[in-house]
Motif scaffolding. Structure first.
Motif, PDB file in Angstrom:
ATOM      1  N   GLY A  28      25.501 -29.136  19.877  1.00  0.00           N
ATOM      2  CA  GLY A  28      25.105 -30.444  20.552  1.00  0.00           C
ATOM      3  C   GLY A  28      24.645 -31.241  19.447  1.00  0.00           C
ATOM      4  N   ILE A  29      24.973 -32.547  19.926  1.00  0.00           N
ATOM      5  CA  ILE A  29      24.571 -33.614  19.004  1.00  0.00           C
ATOM      6  C   ILE A  29      23.529 -34.460  19.505  1.00  0.00           C
ATOM      7  N   GLU A  30      22.295 -34.744  19.158  1.00  0.00           N
ATOM      8  CA  GLU A  30      21.295 -35.592  19.760  1.00  0.00           C
ATOM      9  C   GLU A  30      20.582 -36.231  18.681  1.00  0.00           C
ATOM     10  N   LYS A  31      20.530 -37.616  19.129  1.00  0.00           N
ATOM     11  CA  LYS A  31      19.712 -38.493  17.790  1.00  0.00           C
ATOM     12  C   LYS A  31      18.474 -38.426  17.899  1.00  0.00           C
ATOM     13  N   TYR A  32      17.569 -38.030  18.835  1.00  0.00           N
ATOM     14  CA  TYR A  32      16.233 -38.024  18.647  1.00  0.00           C
ATOM     15  C   TYR A  32      15.533 -36.587  18.454  1.00  0.00           C
ATOM     16  N   GLU A  33      14.756 -36.575  17.279  1.00  0.00           N
ATOM     17  CA  GLU A  33      13.895 -35.428  16.994  1.00  0.00           C
ATOM     18  C   GLU A  33      13.222 -34.909  18.090  1.00  0.00           C
ATOM     19  N   MET A  39      16.094 -42.620  28.827  1.00  0.00           N
ATOM     20  CA  MET A  39      15.376 -41.466  28.697  1.00  0.00           C
ATOM     21  C   MET A  39      13.957 -41.720  28.208  1.00  0.00           C
ATOM     22  N   ARG A  40      12.831 -41.329  28.697  1.00  0.00           N
ATOM     23  CA  ARG A  40      11.481 -41.760  28.263  1.00  0.00           C
ATOM     24  C   ARG A  40      11.308 -40.692  27.041  1.00  0.00           C
ATOM     25  N   LEU A  41      10.966 -41.408  26.047  1.00  0.00           N
ATOM     26  CA  LEU A  41      10.653 -40.577  24.834  1.00  0.00           C
ATOM     27  C   LEU A  41       8.965 -40.247  24.325  1.00  0.00           C
ATOM     28  N   ARG A  42       8.625 -39.074  24.268  1.00  0.00           N
ATOM     29  CA  ARG A  42       7.241 -38.723  23.984  1.00  0.00           C
ATOM     30  C   ARG A  42       7.385 -38.459  22.572  1.00  0.00           C
ATOM     31  N   HIS A  43       6.643 -39.274  21.854  1.00  0.00           N
ATOM     32  CA  HIS A  43       6.753 -39.224  20.318  1.00  0.00           C
ATOM     33  C   HIS A  43       6.139 -37.674  19.961  1.00  0.00           C
ATOM     34  N   LYS A  44       6.702 -36.893  18.984  1.00  0.00           N
ATOM     35  CA  LYS A  44       5.939 -35.566  18.623  1.00  0.00           C
ATOM     36  C   LYS A  44       6.125 -35.834  17.027  1.00  0.00           C
ATOM     37  N   PRO A  45       5.001 -36.019  16.501  1.00  0.00           N
ATOM     38  CA  PRO A  45       4.879 -36.239  15.040  1.00  0.00           C
ATOM     39  C   PRO A  45       5.373 -35.043  14.183  1.00  0.00           C
ATOM     40  N   TRP A  46       5.343 -33.986  14.844  1.00  0.00           N
ATOM     41  CA  TRP A  46       5.489 -32.542  14.065  1.00  0.00           C
ATOM     42  C   TRP A  46       7.066 -32.249  14.152  1.00  0.00           C
ATOM     43  N   ALA A  47       7.752 -33.020  15.165  1.00  0.00           N
ATOM     44  CA  ALA A  47       9.374 -32.661  15.382  1.00  0.00           C
ATOM     45  C   ALA A  47      10.193 -32.422  14.192  1.00  0.00           C
ATOM     46  N   LYS A  48      10.111 -33.351  13.302  1.00  0.00           N
ATOM     47  CA  LYS A  48      10.840 -33.297  12.070  1.00  0.00           C
ATOM     48  C   LYS A  48      10.628 -32.152  11.234  1.00  0.00           C
ATOM     49  N   GLU A  49       9.288 -31.859  11.132  1.00  0.00           N
ATOM     50  CA  GLU A  49       9.103 -30.748  10.256  1.00  0.00           C
ATOM     51  C   GLU A  49       9.600 -29.403  10.958  1.00  0.00           C
ATOM     52  N   TYR A  50       9.292 -29.283  12.337  1.00  0.00           N
ATOM     53  CA  TYR A  50       9.862 -28.006  13.258  1.00  0.00           C
ATOM     54  C   TYR A  50      11.509 -27.872  13.109  1.00  0.00           C
ATOM     55  N   LEU A  51      12.071 -28.874  13.142  1.00  0.00           N
ATOM     56  CA  LEU A  51      13.541 -28.947  13.235  1.00  0.00           C
ATOM     57  C   LEU A  51      13.927 -28.404  11.650  1.00  0.00           C
ATOM     58  N   ASP A  52      13.301 -29.029  10.794  1.00  0.00           N
ATOM     59  CA  ASP A  52      13.654 -28.605   9.523  1.00  0.00           C
ATOM     60  C   ASP A  52      13.421 -27.353   9.045  1.00  0.00           C
TER      61      ASP A  52
END
Ligand code: SAM
Length: 212
Positions: free
Chosen positions: A65-70, A1-14
């Motif tokens: 759902g289990i997913e390893k990439y934020e 899978m092609r990953l687009r890095h989203k630096p804000w993802a961790k904060e959004y998930l939290d």
């Protein structure tokens, strides 16, 4: 899978603990969902589109759902925030750690959808149907629980049939072209499946259970 890095993802998930569990409550899922409905999980859930559709089609089932990439999971959480479902949760984590997320025989069904095929022999242990993963699934699934697997990848499908039958699992409802089979009417398409179906590629599917 092609990953687009989203630096804000961790904060959004939290900021959405109502959907994303960082400390999964092994053995206490009834309290999370406030009911004792069956637990269906998807390993490698990606952007969570399949679980979103399933959670609306089957409101009497709880989906995880289990997913390893934020950066991937964040899309699934955004979709839920816009269009809520109370019977779905996500775990940001690795399937290899599934015993930390669920208690022995707590899960009713496990979906493996369009998982990475890892075609090189030296990467065999990373395939989510490698025997070490089957050992984990056997521990968390109820005796009558089932694994439902779909893939576009013939090599991974053949490998999984072999891996599961060598493990002593019982296989049924095998299809080499799901969308033209009698199973098609009940099928809920995943995000990847929609892309492959649009290209006319056949979808392989199986159901498997441990011989308890
Ligand atoms: N199931 C979705 C679908 O069918 O549209 C996504 C398929 S995508 C090819 C596979 C996903 O599995 C990726 O998002 C990847 O990060 C995730 N994945 C692969 N191995 C994993 C692991 N060991 N633990 C958690 N997620 C994993």
């Amino acid at each position: 899978m092609r990953l687009r890095h989203k630096p804000w993802a961790k904060e959004y998930l939290d900021s959405h603990p109502e959907y994303v569990l960082t400390a999964p409550p092994s053995g206490h899922w009834k309290e999370v969902f406030q009911n004792d409905h069956p637990l269906y999980i998807e390993v490698g859930t990606g952007k969570g589109k399949f679980l979103d559709k399933m959670s609306k089609k089957y409101p009497e089932v709880n989906f995880i759902g289990i997913e390893k990439y934020e950066s991937v999971l964040v899309t699934g959480v955004e979709r839920l925030v816009e269009n809520p479902s109370d019977n779905i949760r996500f775990i940001l984590g690795d399937v290899a750690d599934v015993l930390q997320y669920f208690q022995y025989r707590e899960v009713d069904r496990l979906f493996i959808n369009f998982t990475d095929p890892w075609p090189k022999k030296r990467h065999e242990k990373r395939r989510l149907t490698y025997q070490s993963f089957l050992t984990l699934y056997e521990k968390v699934l109820r005796p009558e629980g089932e694994i439902h697997m779909k893939t576009d990848n013939q090599g991974l499908f053949e490998y999984s049939l072999e891996s599961m039958s060598q493990y002593g699992m019982k296989l049924k409802n095998i299809s080499l072209d799901l969308h033209t089979s009698k199973l098609a009417s009940e099928n809920v398409m995943t995000e990847y499946e929609e892309k492959f179906a649009a290209k006319g590629q056949p979808i392989f599917r199986l159901e498997a259970a441990f011989a308890n």
